[in-house]
Design an enzyme around this catalytic site. Structure first.
Site, mmCIF file in Angstrom:
data_model
loop_
_atom_site.group_PDB
_atom_site.id
_atom_site.type_symbol
_atom_site.label_atom_id
_atom_site.label_comp_id
_atom_site.label_asym_id
_atom_site.label_seq_id
_atom_site.Cartn_x
_atom_site.Cartn_y
_atom_site.Cartn_z
ATOM 1 N N GLU A 187 -16.292 -51.363 29.859
ATOM 2 C CA GLU A 187 -17.517 -52.156 29.925
ATOM 3 C C GLU A 187 -17.289 -53.661 29.855
ATOM 4 O O GLU A 187 -18.055 -54.431 30.431
ATOM 5 C CB GLU A 187 -18.462 -51.730 28.794
ATOM 6 C CG GLU A 187 -18.913 -50.280 28.857
ATOM 7 C CD GLU A 187 -19.745 -49.983 30.096
ATOM 8 O OE1 GLU A 187 -20.466 -50.883 30.567
ATOM 9 O OE2 GLU A 187 -19.663 -48.856 30.607
ATOM 10 N N SER A 238 -54.573 -8.341 -10.081
ATOM 11 C CA SER A 238 -54.274 -8.367 -11.512
ATOM 12 C C SER A 238 -53.433 -9.559 -11.939
ATOM 13 O O SER A 238 -53.193 -9.749 -13.135
ATOM 14 C CB SER A 238 -53.560 -7.071 -11.919
ATOM 15 O OG SER A 238 -54.431 -5.964 -11.781
#
Length: 884
Positions: free
Chosen positions: A86, A494
């Site tokens: 690059e 319960s």
């Protein structure tokens, strides 16, 4: 010489005009140029990552995948590859490369096309942060000036580090750290030279050059990168050749998940979005640590999944998903419900073949299996061979497995939720070749399986501060995202009774209070009907102590206690445990659990009993860090203590200020460590009340009394103690009418857990299971004491209890015995087992009981009142009590 002077003057004039033009352009576009000083403190968009408390990655949220890396942590080969490809003169220019610009200008003059770029790394970074990719002259000019500004503000290393973390590299990966994970499922330091060259070539055109979307183009680009590295002297010819000829190994990887806990991750994600907003939460780089550890979360998930399979298997096999070949004819004896169930499964998931007698090639089978959904731990396979007591199967990876009879013999036919077919005798009674089925691994052995239709949930808290230790919202988040642990309001049955009994203790009752366990027939003039609550099973003991009544979960006793306290007063007391008052019906059915609550609400209520009466606040997040591992926020829970400070006379506010001042970190960031001062949770019941309820719940998970003296009785959750082999646990079962919801809730002093099992279709009952003789024959000894309990109607102990037990076994493994401490003002006296009165006897007709000081009995039992169970032949059921 006469031409040389004019040429020099022309060049000078051109330079002056060019400079003037450049300056003019600069001042013309200067107002449009952004300030690059923001890059000094740039905050890259980084996804949120969620971890368990012990640092295992659970999930990652965010569109952009980015794993920031420091320049010093980047492999030198990657830096060389990027620079060579690059910007080989990166460390030599000031952000603008005249040679590159000249080369691009010459190409434009010769070809008339913009074929070559002249962007340096700095210019690319400028475009990435401030500009677009459009190819215009004005954008390029802006890019040049921004790059020049950047070089004045940032060092070369800072620019390079930003570039390596910012650049887009395809498949939503931004930065090379993310690219390594997305394409290769690893870190930068573990990449090969070929892989480094591959991702280093991506900035030019990430969408077409990446090795997943364009493997051939990626290979050619890799060769270019390697050639540039060799030209720059970074690698040898041999290294270049080896890397250039390496195979393409890339495939798409998700985040490197270490603990797959999506229900927990989703809860934390939702909370972060609520705090920060969706965009900020997903891009702010937050590292969120859960309160749950990986060990307990995985144990909870395994417990729920295993339990749902256990329920599903005892209710029968619903048949294959479909057939690739050898489609059998429908069984004429099959019931309408069973046929409809199998037809629905086939229409939803099966892969049918037109040529029923043609056996496809292996690759065709593999391709067909790719379309069958897989929910861990289920693995879709095709049956390729059926022997007498074994089948062979092929999975989507091409692997063949043999499933032995021990993994098949459970699969008697499902008829209805209440009926199962005959036990299979050979493998062909279950499946045939060509069948598409699921298998799963259990205890190291593969077995036939199916996707459970029943649902379940489990949630566990630290009762001292409300930290969620584990949460599971269903069988599979990928099959259903509905979190039943936090979203499903179901009737609690319960499970409500401990809170009703707590209200009774608050209003003069004791553990030794005698309540009549006899049928109730209550005429309701308004409706013109009678309400007849019954025990389950419908057995009645007559006068019974409160401790025993809760342990045996006597329904009519709960109703009588509510009447003794008063309906409104009982409801108000229940609401103290964190239940929404609006969810509690103002009628007597509340004593039997007609109200609907989420498992989260239920477990919070039980934490009050476990911690001595304090209402803690459940929370999932322990701390939040930023991308630089700095602590942004730590939870400050309320604790089950009051006062929570050792020095009662100290000024809490002053202590906090002093601690914050002393605990600033050394670099002066101003981030204090967690202060020692704890905030107190509200105390909603007394510690004595909580202890006494816990004592009754301890009775519910054990065998009590003596078999020889006929005082033996079982709590409804007795298997918990038998399997856990601990005496410091407390529990309560819960079952609603027709077994539509089943619960098991309980705790150790440091951990409270609730498990729920039921169908998402609230009208569907959990049904019954009959004996499977195959399982009895395989292990008759184990079946006698555990398996028999799995026969008959489903209830809290059978359906939900095993998940609670299995999780608590793992969670409490290695923990020393630690019973709940006896609070002040609690006394223990010897009472008569039957009447609850004081006694001077010391035999099996007596026992020791706890009382709040001042409430212990004052009257001694008379000799003629003593009942010796050992001398009784049997008991008779009392007649129903008429109440009008």
């Amino acid at each position: 010489m006469k031409y040389f002077k004019p040429l020099i003057l022309l060049i000078l004039l051109g330079a002056v005009l060019g400079s003037a033009t450049l300056v003019g352009i600069y001042f013309y576009i200067k107002p449009e140029l952004p300030s690059v000083t923001v890059l000094k403190d740039v905050r890259l968009q980084t996804p949120m990552r969620i971890y368990t408390q012990d640092g295992k990655l659970i999930s990652q949220y965010g569109v952009k995948r980015r794993i920031p890396v420091k320049l010093e942590d980047v492999p030198v080969e990657l830096i060389q590859a990027v620079l060579a490809t690059e910007d080989s003169r990166f460390y030599e220019h000031n952000g603008i490369d005249p040679i590159g610009i000249g080369r691009a200008a010459l190409s434009l003059l010769v070809t008339g096309e913009k074929r070559q770029g002249a962007s340096t790394l700095t210019m690319q970074l400028a475009r990435g942060f401030f500009l677009t990719r459009e190819k215009t002259y004005i954008r390029k000019i802006k890019e040049i000036f921004i790059a020049w500004h950047m070089e004045q503000v940032l060092t070369k290393d800072e620019i390079l580090e930003l570039y390596l973390n910012k650049i887009e590299l395809g498949h939503r990966s931004f930065g090379f750290g993310a690219a390594a994970q997305v394409y290769y499922g690893t870190t930068l330091n573990d990449l090969t030279l070929a892989q480094i060259a591959t991702i280093s070539g991506l900035p030019k055109a990430p969408s077409v050059l990446n090795p997943i979307s364009g493997p051939e183009a990626s290979v050619e680009r890799r060769k270019v990168v390697l050639l540039r590295m060799r030209d720059e002297g970074y690698i040898t010819a041999e290294q270049q050749q080896q890397a250039a000829s390496a195979p393409v190994t890339a495939r798409k990887h998700g985040a490197e998940i270490e603990v797959d806990a999506p229900y927990l991750a989703d809860l934390i994600y939702s909370e972060m979005v609520e705090i920060y907003g969706k965009e900020e939460a997903e891009t702010g780089g937050y590292q969120v640590y859960a309160t749950a550890t990986s060990e307990r979360q995985l144990a909870a998930q395994d417990a729920v999944v295993r339990n749902l399979h256990d329920y599903d298997e005892r209710h029968g096999y619903r048949g294959p998903l479909g057939y690739l070949w050898n489609q059998p004819e429908a069984d004429e004896e099959q019931t309408e419900e069973s046929a409809a169930t199998q037809q629905q499964a086939q229409s939803d998931d099966a892969l049918q073949r037109d040529e029923a007698d043609t056996i496809p090639a292996t690759q065709d089978i593999i391709d067909a299996l790719a379309d069958v959904p897989a929910y861990s731990p289920l693995v879709p396979v095709v049956v390729t061979a059926v022997a007498q007591k074994q089948i062979s199967v092929l999975d989507a990876t091409g692997r063949t497995r043999d499933i032995p009879w021990e993994g098949l013999d459970w699969a008697r036919a499902y008829i209805t939720d209440n009926r199962q077919g005959e036990e299979p005798e050979v493998a062909s009674d279950i499946v045939s070749e060509g069948a598409i089925v699921y298998i799963r691994e259990q205890d190291g052995q593969w077995r036939l399986a199916q996707l459970p239709q029943v649902s379940g949930a489990l949630i566990s808290l630290n009762p001292q501060n409300g930290a969620v230790e584990a949460v599971v919202g269903g069988y599979s988040f990928y099959e259903s995202q509905f979190n039943r642990a936090t979203q499903a309001k179901r009737q609690v049955g319960s499970n409500i009774k401990p809170f009703v009994y707590s209200a009774a203790l608050e209003n003069g009752y004791t553990l030794a209070s005698i309540v009549n366990d006899a049928p109730i027939n209550h005429w309701d003039e308004a409706s013109g009907t009678a309400w007849r609550p019954q025990n389950s099973p419908p057995e009645y003991d007559g006068p019974i102590r409160m401790r025993k009544a809760l342990g045996k979960s006597k329904n009519v006793v709960s109703v009588r206690l509510l009447r003794g306290v008063g309906l409104e007063q009982t409801v108000e007391h229940i609401a103290k445990f964190g239940f929404n008052r609006e969810d509690i019906p103002l009628d007597e059915t509340v004593s039997l659990g007609s109200s609907s609550h989420t498992p989260l609400e239920v477990v919070r209520g039980f934490s009050v009993i476990a911690n001595g009466g304090y209402l803690v606040t459940p929370h999932y997040i322990d701390k939040v860090l930023n991308e630089n591992n700095e602590v942004l926020w730590e939870t400050e829970p309320v604790w089950a203590c009051n006062p929570c400070n050792d020095d009662d006379e100290s000024d809490a506010d002053a202590d906090i200020e002093r601690l914050l001042a002393e605990q600033l970190d050394e670099n002066g960031s101003g981030l204090p460590s967690e202060p020692e001062v704890k905030r107190s949770a509200p105390q909603v019941i007394t510690s004595q009340n909580a202890f006494l309820v816990a004592e009754m719940m301890r009775t519910a998970v054990r065998a009590n009394g003596s078999w020889n003296n006929k005082t033996y009785w079982l709590g409804t959750g007795w298997r918990a103690r038998n399997l856990l082999q601990r005496t410091d646990i407390h529990g309560k079962t819960g079952t609603t009418n027709d077994s539509r919801d089943t619960w098991f809730s309980g705790f150790h002093r440091d951990l409270v857990t609730t498990a729920w099992v039921g169908f998402d279709d609230m009208g569907r009952q959990l049904g019954r299971a009959t004996r499977n003789q195959n399982l009895i024959n395989r292990n008759p000894e184990k079946f006698n004491w555990i398996g028999n309990a799995m026969i008959g109607g489903e209830d809290g102990a059978k359906a939900a209890g095993p998940a609670w037990i299995r999780f608590m076994q793992d969670a409490l493994d290695g923990k020393p015995h630690s019973p709940v401490a006896v609070p002040d003002d609690i006394v223990r006296v010897r009472i008569d087992r039957t009447s609850g009165k004081l006694t001077r006897r010391t035999d099996h007709t007596t026992l020791f009981e706890y009382f709040l000081q001042g409430t212990e009995p004052t009257v001694y039992v008379r000799d003629d009142e003593v009942v010796d169970p050992a001398s009784q032949d049997d008991t008779t059921t009392p007649e129903p009590e008429e109440i009008f």
